[in-house]
Design a protein around this motif. Structure first.
Motif, mmCIF file in Angstrom:
data_model
loop_
_atom_site.group_PDB
_atom_site.id
_atom_site.type_symbol
_atom_site.label_atom_id
_atom_site.label_comp_id
_atom_site.label_asym_id
_atom_site.label_seq_id
_atom_site.Cartn_x
_atom_site.Cartn_y
_atom_site.Cartn_z
ATOM 1 N N LYS A 128 7.061 4.497 15.438
ATOM 2 C CA LYS A 128 5.991 5.920 15.270
ATOM 3 C C LYS A 128 6.224 6.770 16.933
ATOM 4 C CE LYS A 128 3.284 4.705 11.883
ATOM 5 N NZ LYS A 128 1.215 4.240 10.937
ATOM 6 N N SER A 135 15.160 -0.871 9.310
ATOM 7 C CA SER A 135 14.252 -1.903 8.717
ATOM 8 C C SER A 135 15.237 -3.111 8.261
ATOM 9 C CB SER A 135 13.274 -1.281 8.112
ATOM 10 O OG SER A 135 12.511 -2.142 7.409
ATOM 11 N N GLU A 174 4.998 -2.588 3.829
ATOM 12 C CA GLU A 174 3.747 -1.672 3.029
ATOM 13 C C GLU A 174 4.585 -0.392 4.463
ATOM 14 O OE1 GLU A 174 2.757 -1.333 0.279
ATOM 15 O OE2 GLU A 174 3.256 -3.060 0.302
ATOM 16 N N LEU A 175 4.270 -0.114 5.571
ATOM 17 C CA LEU A 175 5.173 0.825 5.912
ATOM 18 C C LEU A 175 6.123 1.560 6.302
ATOM 19 C CD1 LEU A 175 2.514 1.154 9.324
ATOM 20 C CD2 LEU A 175 2.746 2.548 7.897
ATOM 21 N N SER A 176 7.279 0.090 5.949
ATOM 22 C CA SER A 176 8.213 0.670 5.784
ATOM 23 C C SER A 176 8.707 1.551 4.750
ATOM 24 C CB SER A 176 9.358 -1.116 5.980
ATOM 25 O OG SER A 176 9.068 -1.290 5.006
ATOM 26 N N LYS A 177 8.777 1.211 3.462
ATOM 27 C CA LYS A 177 8.835 1.771 2.522
ATOM 28 C C LYS A 177 8.294 3.207 2.533
ATOM 29 C CE LYS A 177 7.602 -2.610 0.280
ATOM 30 N NZ LYS A 177 6.179 -2.826 -0.463
ATOM 31 N N GLU A 178 8.155 3.387 3.460
ATOM 32 C CA GLU A 178 7.437 5.240 3.539
ATOM 33 C C GLU A 178 8.216 6.086 3.490
ATOM 34 O OE1 GLU A 178 4.443 5.888 6.245
ATOM 35 O OE2 GLU A 178 2.771 5.020 6.074
ATOM 36 N N PRO A 179 8.756 7.368 2.730
ATOM 37 C CA PRO A 179 9.603 7.995 2.687
ATOM 38 C C PRO A 179 9.941 8.517 3.983
ATOM 39 C CG PRO A 179 8.013 8.345 0.948
ATOM 40 C CD PRO A 179 7.248 7.736 2.037
ATOM 41 N N MET A 202 10.576 7.283 6.238
ATOM 42 C CA MET A 202 10.688 6.707 7.685
ATOM 43 C C MET A 202 11.640 5.591 8.325
ATOM 44 S SD MET A 202 8.229 5.529 9.992
ATOM 45 C CE MET A 202 6.561 5.189 9.096
ATOM 46 N N GLN A 245 17.608 0.377 4.885
ATOM 47 C CA GLN A 245 16.499 -0.189 4.656
ATOM 48 C C GLN A 245 17.376 -1.577 4.371
ATOM 49 O OE1 GLN A 245 13.122 -0.798 4.638
ATOM 50 N NE2 GLN A 245 12.466 0.809 4.192
#
Length: 211
Positions: free
Chosen positions: A120, A133, A169-174, A176, A180
């Motif tokens: 971030k 990720s 969970e955060l890694s799934k944010e569009p 990011m 993957q």
């Protein structure tokens, strides 16, 4: 003002596009990185992070981490010498501008192995890396891997699992991450990692061959 300073600082970093690799402890990042560096030792360079934690058995200062005091690291952060920094389990971790520049100066792709907090922070700069990720198939698989290591106390292990749950969970944010990879099978995961980096690898190889 501070972020504008970072932007100018990072714009001045010439060299191949860096790669940010992130994922919870136990997802297999270190193993995948090791394979990548063995196969492409003349293409990739590892950004050596700073940390205030004590070295683990076999770790070398300047190779695995730059092991520093909290005071020294805080002074560096205050002086704007770090691209990103974070605190984890009571220890500070960070990537210095000098560590990235040292790799880029050799015309190598700089790999930054950092946590979600660091991801971030870097997204607020002009570094423009490729974000990858590495995730475990499930939190249960991750717990088994961490227990198998036998390097954690139960308290430390539970804390890592809590952080990993948030990380997953955060890694799934569009937006990011650009790529993957779920590390269910090491060879498959490594194949996906190589495929994601192939374009950058070929650019560096071409430049190195012509120079």
């Amino acid at each position: 003002m501070f972020m504008r300073y970072f932007s100018r600082l990072l714009s001045a970093m010439a060299g191949p596009r860096p790669v940010v690799l992130s994922g919870p402890s136990g997802a297999g990042k270190s193993t995948l990185l090791k394979k990548l560096m063995q196969e492409y030792d003349s293409v990739f360079g590892f950004s050596v992070s700073h940390t205030t934690r004590t070295p683990r058995p076999g770790e070398q200062d300047g190779k695995d981490y730059h092991f520093v005091t909290r005071e020294a690291m805080q002074a560096g952060i205050n002086n704007g010498e770090f691209i990103e920094s974070a605190e984890f389990s009571g220890n500070m971790y960070g990537t210095s501008k000098a560590a990235v520049q040292a790799v880029q100066a050799k015309n190598l792709i700089c790999i930054l192995d950092i946590d979600m907090q660091g991801v971030k922070n870097i997204k607020r700069t002009d570094l423009n890396p490729l974000y990858i990720s590495i995730q475990p198939p499930s939190i249960d698989v991750l717990e088994n891997r961490l227990r198998h290591r036998k390097t954690e106390s139960e308290e430390s292990l539970q804390r890592r699992l809590q952080i990993a749950t948030v990380d997953m969970e955060l890694s799934k944010e569009p937006g990011m991450f650009d790529v993957q990879i779920v590390n269910d099978n090491l060879e498959d995961a490594y194949g996906q990692l190589k495929h994601a980096l192939l374009e950058e690898i070929n650019v560096v190889k071409k430049v190195n061959m012509s120079s």
